[in-house]
Write a protein that holds these residues in place. Sequence first.
Motif, short mmCIF file in Angstrom:
data_model
loop_
_atom_site.label_atom_id
_atom_site.label_comp_id
_atom_site.label_asym_id
_atom_site.label_seq_id
_atom_site.Cartn_x
_atom_site.Cartn_y
_atom_site.Cartn_z
N LEU A 283 82.12 10.29 61.66
CA LEU A 283 80.80 10.37 61.05
C LEU A 283 80.38 11.83 60.87
CD1 LEU A 283 79.00 7.72 63.29
CD2 LEU A 283 80.03 7.34 61.03
N SER A 284 79.68 12.10 59.77
CA SER A 284 79.05 13.40 59.59
C SER A 284 77.60 13.32 60.04
CB SER A 284 79.09 13.81 58.11
OG SER A 284 80.38 14.27 57.76
N GLY A 285 76.99 14.50 60.15
CA GLY A 285 75.58 14.55 60.52
C GLY A 285 74.72 14.69 59.28
N GLY A 286 73.55 15.33 59.48
CA GLY A 286 72.64 15.49 58.36
C GLY A 286 71.84 14.21 58.12
N GLN A 287 71.02 14.26 57.10
CA GLN A 287 70.10 13.15 56.80
C GLN A 287 70.72 12.06 55.93
OE1 GLN A 287 67.22 12.93 58.47
NE2 GLN A 287 68.06 14.77 59.45
N THR A 288 71.59 12.42 54.99
CA THR A 288 72.06 11.42 54.02
C THR A 288 72.70 10.19 54.66
OG1 THR A 288 72.46 13.24 52.47
CG2 THR A 288 73.41 11.09 51.90
N VAL B 158 82.74 14.28 62.68
CA VAL B 158 83.28 15.30 61.77
C VAL B 158 82.87 16.68 62.27
CG1 VAL B 158 83.03 16.24 59.43
CG2 VAL B 158 83.35 13.78 59.77
N ASP B 159 81.64 16.75 62.78
CA ASP B 159 81.15 18.01 63.35
C ASP B 159 79.92 17.71 64.19
OD1 ASP B 159 79.05 19.47 60.73
OD2 ASP B 159 79.33 17.39 61.32
N ILE C 91 86.58 8.59 56.94
CA ILE C 91 85.69 9.70 57.29
C ILE C 91 84.55 9.75 56.28
CG2 ILE C 91 85.49 12.19 57.61
CD1 ILE C 91 88.46 12.35 58.17
N PHE C 92 83.33 9.73 56.77
CA PHE C 92 82.17 9.91 55.89
C PHE C 92 81.80 11.39 55.91
CE2 PHE C 92 81.19 5.89 54.26
CZ PHE C 92 81.27 4.91 55.23
N PHE D 215 82.48 10.67 50.39
CA PHE D 215 81.33 11.57 50.36
C PHE D 215 80.10 10.76 49.98
CE2 PHE D 215 82.33 16.09 50.81
CZ PHE D 215 83.71 16.09 50.78
N LEU D 216 79.02 10.98 50.69
CA LEU D 216 77.72 10.35 50.37
C LEU D 216 76.79 11.49 49.95
CD1 LEU D 216 77.34 8.23 53.62
CD2 LEU D 216 77.94 7.29 51.39
N VAL D 217 76.34 11.45 48.67
CA VAL D 217 75.50 12.56 48.19
C VAL D 217 74.30 12.02 47.44
CG1 VAL D 217 75.48 14.82 47.07
CG2 VAL D 217 77.66 13.87 47.89
N SER D 218 73.13 12.47 47.83
CA SER D 218 71.90 11.95 47.21
C SER D 218 70.92 13.10 47.00
CB SER D 218 71.32 10.91 48.18
OG SER D 218 69.96 10.70 47.95
#
Length: 253
Positions: free
Chosen positions: A47-52, A79-80, A145-146, A197-200
């Motif tokens: 998993l990645s962090g951040g809001q998305t 992931v980080d 991997i997201f 990749f999840l991008v918004s």
Amino acid sequence: MKIRSIVSRPQIRILPDASALAETGADLCRQAALTQVREKGRFTLALSGGQTPRALHRLLAEEPYLSSMPWHKTHLFWVDDRMVPVDDPESNYGTAKRDFIDKIPIPSSHVHPMPVDLPAQTGAKRYASELRRFFKGASPILDLIFMGIGTDGHTASLFPGEAAPSGWVAAAKGGHPNVFRITLTFNLLNQAHQVVFLVSGKDKAKVVKAVLEDADPAFPAGGVQPTSGNLIWLLDPDAASLLKRKDPHAAGQ
Ligand code: 6PG
């Protein structure tokens, strides 16, 4: 940083809105999980962090995903993460724990957070050893991997202007917050079976175009190109708004 300049063969899917983006991500996650568990008895997800990704994470703790995901055979990696306490809102693991991990029936031994209570270099070495142990010395090939992308084109904690780190896990510093971090490297990310990749959002439109159409080598996200796995970019219309090719089901550009 020398990265391959052409973002080859990504499947680009433009979803109607951010909630459809999250739902599509959750469906891809369940599909990958059921396939991998059927084929090899376990599923490894990073998993990645951040809001998305948070909307996706929350969905995984709700039906139909809560009871249809093979949680007892799933292993969660990161992931980080930032070198901050778990209860810090900036903690990627802590946020995921609060958003969904505390609400799903996953064995605690299957949750592998990055060791952030150490100096970053030590934590990175520790996580690489944990991956080596988990994969029994074989090269760590994660099933899914997201990833996200920052407006500066960073992904994971791989920032523009930084040399691509060696090994599987590295220490880093930067981003918002500008703190020390631990990150998976391109070497590890690009071995994955599948990267999504999840991008918004409008604020990502310029960097999405730069990576997906201009193949600008300055942006680390363009360096995520699985050597044999598949690469999917899930975009909402705002994030895709500067792309020339608008075919919402374009498989590969
Ligand atoms: C991190 C994330 C990072 C994230 C991007 C996008 O820990 O900073 O892993 O790589 O994916 O910064 O973040 P948003 O989804 O919040 O825009």
